[in-house]
Motif scaffolding. Structure first.
Motif, PDB file in Angstrom:
ATOM      1  N   PHE A  67      23.741   6.643  38.418  1.00 39.94           N
ATOM      2  CA  PHE A  67      24.580   6.795  39.903  1.00 39.94           C
ATOM      3  C   PHE A  67      23.710   7.904  40.597  1.00 39.94           C
ATOM      4  O   PHE A  67      23.691   7.747  41.484  1.00 39.94           O
ATOM      5  N   ARG A  68      22.967   8.617  39.554  1.00 39.01           N
ATOM      6  CA  ARG A  68      23.042   9.989  40.212  1.00 39.01           C
ATOM      7  C   ARG A  68      21.501   9.270  40.399  1.00 39.01           C
ATOM      8  O   ARG A  68      21.053  10.413  41.854  1.00 39.01           O
ATOM      9  N   ALA A  69      20.687   8.584  40.412  1.00 42.98           N
ATOM     10  CA  ALA A  69      19.401   8.891  41.044  1.00 42.98           C
ATOM     11  C   ALA A  69      19.159   7.805  42.138  1.00 42.98           C
ATOM     12  O   ALA A  69      18.058   7.305  42.606  1.00 42.98           O
ATOM     13  N   SER A  70      20.578   6.764  42.326  1.00 40.00           N
ATOM     14  CA  SER A  70      20.483   5.494  42.816  1.00 40.00           C
ATOM     15  C   SER A  70      20.642   5.852  44.672  1.00 40.00           C
ATOM     16  O   SER A  70      20.819   6.856  45.043  1.00 40.00           O
ATOM     17  N   GLU A  71      19.382   4.828  45.445  1.00 37.53           N
ATOM     18  CA  GLU A  71      19.579   5.282  47.044  1.00 37.53           C
ATOM     19  C   GLU A  71      19.874   3.432  47.272  1.00 37.53           C
ATOM     20  O   GLU A  71      18.841   2.540  46.540  1.00 37.53           O
ATOM     21  N   GLY A  72      20.066   3.616  48.744  1.00 35.99           N
ATOM     22  CA  GLY A  72      19.763   2.351  49.284  1.00 35.99           C
ATOM     23  C   GLY A  72      21.148   1.515  48.836  1.00 35.99           C
ATOM     24  O   GLY A  72      22.119   1.741  47.416  1.00 35.99           O
ATOM     25  N   LEU A  73      22.034   0.962  49.953  1.00 30.77           N
ATOM     26  CA  LEU A  73      23.012   0.526  49.442  1.00 30.77           C
ATOM     27  C   LEU A  73      23.000  -0.822  49.305  1.00 30.77           C
ATOM     28  O   LEU A  73      24.130  -0.953  47.974  1.00 30.77           O
ATOM     29  N   GLU A  74      22.163  -1.921  49.300  1.00 28.30           N
ATOM     30  CA  GLU A  74      22.208  -2.676  47.707  1.00 28.30           C
ATOM     31  C   GLU A  74      22.380  -2.426  46.193  1.00 28.30           C
ATOM     32  O   GLU A  74      23.395  -2.972  45.431  1.00 28.30           O
TER      33      GLU A  74
ATOM     34  N   ALA B 250      32.963   5.451  48.132  1.00 23.14           N
ATOM     35  CA  ALA B 250      33.120   6.395  48.896  1.00 23.14           C
ATOM     36  C   ALA B 250      31.404   6.650  49.275  1.00 23.14           C
ATOM     37  O   ALA B 250      30.820   6.410  50.692  1.00 23.14           O
ATOM     38  N   ARG B 251      30.398   6.511  48.872  1.00 26.15           N
ATOM     39  CA  ARG B 251      28.894   6.458  48.597  1.00 26.15           C
ATOM     40  C   ARG B 251      28.329   5.354  49.213  1.00 26.15           C
ATOM     41  O   ARG B 251      27.155   5.461  50.818  1.00 26.15           O
ATOM     42  N   VAL B 252      29.228   3.923  49.124  1.00 27.18           N
ATOM     43  CA  VAL B 252      28.921   2.422  49.877  1.00 27.18           C
ATOM     44  C   VAL B 252      29.708   2.875  51.420  1.00 27.18           C
ATOM     45  O   VAL B 252      28.435   2.272  52.133  1.00 27.18           O
ATOM     46  N   ASP B 253      30.317   3.369  51.060  1.00 31.36           N
ATOM     47  CA  ASP B 253      31.178   3.459  52.338  1.00 31.36           C
ATOM     48  C   ASP B 253      30.717   4.246  53.229  1.00 31.36           C
ATOM     49  O   ASP B 253      30.621   3.692  54.530  1.00 31.36           O
ATOM     50  N   VAL B 254      29.699   5.495  52.865  1.00 33.46           N
ATOM     51  CA  VAL B 254      29.241   6.323  53.596  1.00 33.46           C
ATOM     52  C   VAL B 254      27.708   5.732  54.078  1.00 33.46           C
ATOM     53  O   VAL B 254      27.497   5.538  55.310  1.00 33.46           O
ATOM     54  N   GLU B 255      27.013   4.593  53.406  1.00 28.57           N
ATOM     55  CA  GLU B 255      25.810   4.059  53.831  1.00 28.57           C
ATOM     56  C   GLU B 255      26.413   2.673  54.580  1.00 28.57           C
ATOM     57  O   GLU B 255      25.211   3.166  55.880  1.00 28.57           O
ATOM     58  N   LEU B 256      27.391   2.227  54.927  1.00 25.06           N
ATOM     59  CA  LEU B 256      27.631   0.847  55.557  1.00 25.06           C
ATOM     60  C   LEU B 256      27.628   2.121  56.742  1.00 25.06           C
ATOM     61  O   LEU B 256      27.821   1.155  57.862  1.00 25.06           O
ATOM     62  N   SER B 257      28.563   2.803  56.809  1.00 25.03           N
ATOM     63  CA  SER B 257      28.772   3.548  58.353  1.00 25.03           C
ATOM     64  C   SER B 257      27.393   3.939  58.983  1.00 25.03           C
ATOM     65  O   SER B 257      27.430   3.991  60.116  1.00 25.03           O
ATOM     66  N   GLN B 258      26.819   4.497  57.811  1.00 24.23           N
ATOM     67  CA  GLN B 258      25.067   4.626  58.430  1.00 24.23           C
ATOM     68  C   GLN B 258      24.209   3.567  58.877  1.00 24.23           C
ATOM     69  O   GLN B 258      23.685   3.673  60.303  1.00 24.23           O
TER      70      GLN B 258
END
Length: 425
Positions: free
Chosen positions: A230-237, A330-338
């Motif tokens: 989780f700390r190093a994850s990037e990208g919505l998928e 929350a992170r997924v929601d932010v990435e979806l918003s972007q």
């Protein structure tokens, strides 16, 4: 007019509440006496079937039958007294008759004709005797490795057991009367049988805890692993996949917690009852022997702590999974918003390009329509001689260009305004 509380309407549960304190009265006993106690794990249909079989037995012997929903019943049977009790998850039969240490009576209610209502959980034999011999002689037939001996009732009784089955499959309990009255012997016998019953039932939580330990450990390790990703994850998928894994782990933990909640809660309650019954006996240790309380504390307490620890780990793990899932969500929601914002910006750019293209097309369409209309005007002027009018086609066509362009342009704007108004409606 009738006076007193009898003139008021009773609450539907008033009688049950008043009679509950008298539901299981102590039975007065005098030595020598033998008691056989059996407890079977039963659900509601099995308990009802057991009650029905007891009612049929009483009917055949001309004895009072238990009520349709009676949870306890006492009848004289086989030269003694049979007590039947229905509890939340088990049903007990206790039969006592005159007798003492030695072989089982030749006739008991638990012969071949007896039909067990469910799996056997507890089988205990308690002997109430009078014997003034030294303690060492009284307990010589018990296993010294698990022997527990105490005084009770202010020293007027001696109780002993090794918590092991004898050759008949019963756990042996011994109560030595050293000055007990009948009203004291009965409560001690009943409490000892309850200690044996509830200490056995309390241990049912331990196998569940041992079964769940590997699963809980696996989920804890997976949570640590997902936390690192989780700390190093990037990208919505990627974050969506991590969230799916967390959701599966949370479901596994919640399923295990729901399946064991009753068992762990029951184990706690049974362990508390054991402590209360031992306290009520006014137990006093005897030098050189383990008391009941000390022995059970050494054997039961670790099992109860194991159950409590695993239950705490379940609850703690559930909270951690919920927090981790909330952070990932929350992170997924932010990435979806972007992503949505980028999509909206792209749509706005395409809309502006489309508008410009539309304006260009409109300009071209005005020129094209005007060209054809001016051409038609030219053809009309050329044919004006038929009407006897002589006009110069070149001049008329030239004069018609500007008015025609203006008219076509106004018509196109009007049509566009009309369609735009419908779209807004």
């Amino acid at each position: 007019m009738r006076e007193g509380p009898g003139r008021f309407a009773d609450h539907p549960l008033r009688a049950a509440a008043l009679n509950e304190v008298h539901a299981r009265p102590f039975h007065m006993m005098e030595a020598p006496r033998i008691t056989l106690h059996l407890a079977f794990m039963t659900d509601a249909p099995q308990a009802d079937a057991a009650r029905a079989r007891l009612a049929a037995l009483c009917l055949r012997n001309g004895l009072p039958i238990p009520g349709e929903h009676a949870r306890h019943h006492v009848v004289p049977l086989s030269g003694g007294f049979l007590r039947f009790e229905v509890h939340a998850e088990f049903t007990t039969y206790s039969w006592d008759a005159r007798g003492g240490v030695g072989d089982l009576p030749p006739e008991t209610p638990f012969g071949e004709a007896f039909e067990a209502p469910g799996p056997l959980m507890v089988a205990a034999r308690l002997d109430l005797v009078r014997d003034e011999r030294a303690v060492a002689h009284l307990v010589e037939n018990f296993d010294p490795g698990s022997l527990a001996v105490s005084r009770a009732a202010g020293g007027r009784a001696l109780v002993a057991t090794d918590f092991r089955e004898d050759g008949d499959g019963y756990t042996r309990l011994l109560v030595v009367d050293r000055g007990l009255g009948p009203q004291e012997a009965g409560p001690i016998v009943q409490r000892l049988l309850e200690v044996e019953t509830y200490r056995t039932l309390a241990m049912l939580g331990l196998p569940e805890a041992q079964r769940l330990q590997p699963e809980i450990r696996h989920v804890e390790n997976e949570l640590v692993k997902i936390g690192g990703l989780f700390r190093a994850s990037e990208g919505l998928e990627t974050n969506r996949n991590l969230l799916d894994e967390l959701t599966l782990l949370a479901g596994e933990v919640e399923s295990g917690a729901a399946a064991t909640a009753f068992r762990f809660g029951a184990s706690r309650a049974y362990a508390e009852i054991v402590g209360l019954r031992l306290k009520a006996m006014d137990e006093q240790p005897i030098e050189g022997y383990s008391s009941f309380s000390d022995f059970l504390a050494r054997r039961m307490a670790p099992a109860m702590r194991t159950c409590q620890t695993l239950e705490s780990r379940q609850q703690d793990l559930s909270r951690k999974l919920a927090r981790a899932a909330a952070l990932l969500r929350a992170r997924v929601d932010v990435e979806l918003s972007q992503q949505n914002r980028a999509l909206l910006d792209s749509m706005n750019r395409r809309a502006r390009l489309q508008l410009r293209l539309q304006q260009t097309v409109e300009g071209l369409s005005v020129a094209a329509v005007s060209y054809y209309v001016v051409g038609l005007v030219g053809y009309l002027v050329k044919g004006s001689s038929v009407l006897g009018i002589e006009l110069d086609p070149a001049h008329v066509t030239a004069y018609a260009v500007i008015p025609v362009v203006l008219l076509v342009w106004l018509m196109v704007r009007r049509i566009r305004a009309h369609h735009g108004g419908k779209g807004e409606d």
